[in-house]
Scaffold this motif. Structure first.
Motif, PDB file in Angstrom:
ATOM      1  N   MET A  50       0.786  -0.937   0.122  1.00 40.96           N
ATOM      2  CA  MET A  50      -0.051  -0.166  -0.147  1.00 40.96           C
ATOM      3  C   MET A  50       0.755   0.749   0.242  1.00 40.96           C
ATOM      4  O   MET A  50       1.472   1.241   1.148  1.00 40.96           O
ATOM      5  CB  MET A  50      -0.908  -0.325   0.983  1.00 40.96           C
ATOM      6  CG  MET A  50      -1.614   0.657   1.213  1.00 40.96           C
ATOM      7  SD  MET A  50      -3.379   0.362   1.826  1.00 40.96           S
ATOM      8  CE  MET A  50      -3.690   0.119   3.254  1.00 40.96           C
ATOM      9  N   LEU A 176      -5.121  -1.992  -7.239  1.00 31.49           N
ATOM     10  CA  LEU A 176      -5.926  -0.449  -6.674  1.00 31.49           C
ATOM     11  C   LEU A 176      -5.305   0.903  -7.041  1.00 31.49           C
ATOM     12  O   LEU A 176      -4.099   0.647  -6.326  1.00 31.49           O
ATOM     13  CB  LEU A 176      -7.117  -0.487  -5.794  1.00 31.49           C
ATOM     14  CG  LEU A 176      -8.252   0.071  -6.063  1.00 31.49           C
ATOM     15  CD1 LEU A 176      -9.189   0.200  -6.755  1.00 31.49           C
ATOM     16  CD2 LEU A 176      -8.847   0.296  -4.470  1.00 31.49           C
ATOM     17  N   ILE A 197     -10.609   0.484   1.740  1.00 27.68           N
ATOM     18  CA  ILE A 197      -9.111   0.770   1.806  1.00 27.68           C
ATOM     19  C   ILE A 197      -8.467   0.124   2.649  1.00 27.68           C
ATOM     20  O   ILE A 197      -7.774  -1.101   1.437  1.00 27.68           O
ATOM     21  CB  ILE A 197      -8.278   2.196   0.995  1.00 27.68           C
ATOM     22  CG1 ILE A 197      -9.718   3.062   0.431  1.00 27.68           C
ATOM     23  CG2 ILE A 197      -7.156   2.365   0.538  1.00 27.68           C
ATOM     24  CD1 ILE A 197      -8.482   4.594  -0.195  1.00 27.68           C
ATOM     25  N   ASN A 201      -7.339  -3.838   1.358  1.00 31.52           N
ATOM     26  CA  ASN A 201      -5.810  -4.460   1.209  1.00 31.52           C
ATOM     27  C   ASN A 201      -5.657  -5.973   2.144  1.00 31.52           C
ATOM     28  O   ASN A 201      -4.720  -5.937   1.534  1.00 31.52           O
ATOM     29  CB  ASN A 201      -5.575  -2.777   1.845  1.00 31.52           C
ATOM     30  CG  ASN A 201      -3.311  -3.364   1.508  1.00 31.52           C
ATOM     31  OD1 ASN A 201      -2.960  -3.624   2.706  1.00 31.52           O
ATOM     32  ND2 ASN A 201      -2.527  -3.672   1.011  1.00 31.52           N
ATOM     33  N   VAL A 208      -2.219  -1.452  -3.067  1.00 30.24           N
ATOM     34  CA  VAL A 208      -2.812  -0.050  -3.521  1.00 30.24           C
ATOM     35  C   VAL A 208      -2.016   1.627  -4.283  1.00 30.24           C
ATOM     36  O   VAL A 208      -1.260   1.396  -2.898  1.00 30.24           O
ATOM     37  CB  VAL A 208      -3.853   0.714  -2.298  1.00 30.24           C
ATOM     38  CG1 VAL A 208      -3.996   1.926  -2.159  1.00 30.24           C
ATOM     39  CG2 VAL A 208      -4.702  -0.306  -1.630  1.00 30.24           C
TER      40      VAL A 208
END
Ligand code: ATP
Length: 266
Positions: A50, A176, A197, A201, A208
């Motif tokens: 992320m 994403l 979000i 994840n 992400v």
């Protein structure tokens, strides 16, 4: 896996002053300026990471996201996402990615959200049972309920953003890209979007890449941060690396970022 190596992107911009005589002059001679939006950008993002992608206005964040999504082609350099070149193998590539541009909509304006979703189901050729399962899950997690029967143009910004995020995930992408997903949202909507979000994840191992000017997004979501300024990658480190640049002991994340922008003269 996202691998970007030595990527460059230049835009040609034509400029002229205001006024009729300038418009006539511009018919014969146009002033063209080259904007180096991306300058030798390289980074690798592993599966399930992320990553926050930050930088001041005009730094090159959206241009990067557009190239990674296959919408733009770089001048040179390489970009491989899950073994594919985004702009060359777009049809296959888009099945692997979800994209949300906070300032633009992927929903059809005048029809109920559900109609947009069903169109996306057909475009991505999502099997019916998988579509229904994903839709049910997203409806619950993002509290879409009644919103599904409402046209996009009648939704508030926060309601629409929840629908945009759901739309980007209907085909269960592995990656994403979120370009300012919390822009203009109130505190409650921001928290809901961030929470979602994070869950996405953790539970689905979705990779992400997030651009934002909201440093609380970065604090809440990013394990790793890429800092870009004037098209150049200036820093690639953990959130704690970023925080180690604090100009004074009790500096907020906003103050740390502002000091970094000053130090890098961006
Ligand atoms: N289609 C375009 N034509 C010409 N110049 C462009 C185009 N798109 C972007 N640029 C220029 O490229 C540079 C990088 O723009 P980009 O949108 O990637 O920045 P950004 O980091 O996303 O900025 P912001 O935080 O303001 O959204 C800017 O100088 C911008 O003016």
């Amino acid at each position: 896996m996202i691998q970007v190596e030595h990527m460059n992107k230049t835009f040609k911009v034509t400029r002229r002053s205001a006024g009729f005589s300038e418009a006539v002059k511009a018919l014969f001679h146009r002033e063209v300026e080259l904007i180096h939006a991306l300058n030798d950008i390289s980074f690798t993002i592993g599966d399930g990471e992320m990553v926050g992608y930050i930088g001041p206005n005009g730094a090159g964040k959206s241009s990067t996201i557009k190239i990674l999504s296959g919408i733009l082609t770089p001048d040179n350099g390489t970009c491989m996402i899950n073994g594919r070149i985004p702009w060359k193998e777009r049809k296959e590539h888009v099945k692997d990615i979800g994209v949300v541009f906070g300032q633009r909509s992927q929903l059809w304006w005048d029809v109920p959200i559900l109609d947009s979703f069903e169109l996306l189901r057909d475009i991505y050729e999502i099997p019916t049972h998988q579509y229904q399962e994903t839709l049910d899950e997203l409806t619950g997690l993002l509290s879409l309920g009644e919103l599904l029967r409402t046209p996009a143009r009648q939704l508030s910004l926060g309601q629409r953003m929840r629908c945009e995020i759901a739309a980007s995930l209907l085909h269960r992408p592995k990656i994403l890209f979120l370009d300012e997903p919390t822009i203009g949202l109130d505190a409650v909507s921001k928290l809901a979007v961030r929470d979602f979000i994070r869950k996405q994840n953790k539970e689905h191992k979705t990779t992400v890449l997030l651009t934002t000017h909201d440093m609380q997004d970065i604090d809440a979501l990013a394990d790793r941060v890429l800092l870009i300024g004037r098209g150049r990658l200036l820093l690639d480190g953990t959130l704690s690396d970023l925080k180690s640049h604090r100009p004074k002991e009790e500096a907020t994340l906003d103050e740390i970022i502002a000091a970094l922008y000053r130090d890098y003269r961006i």
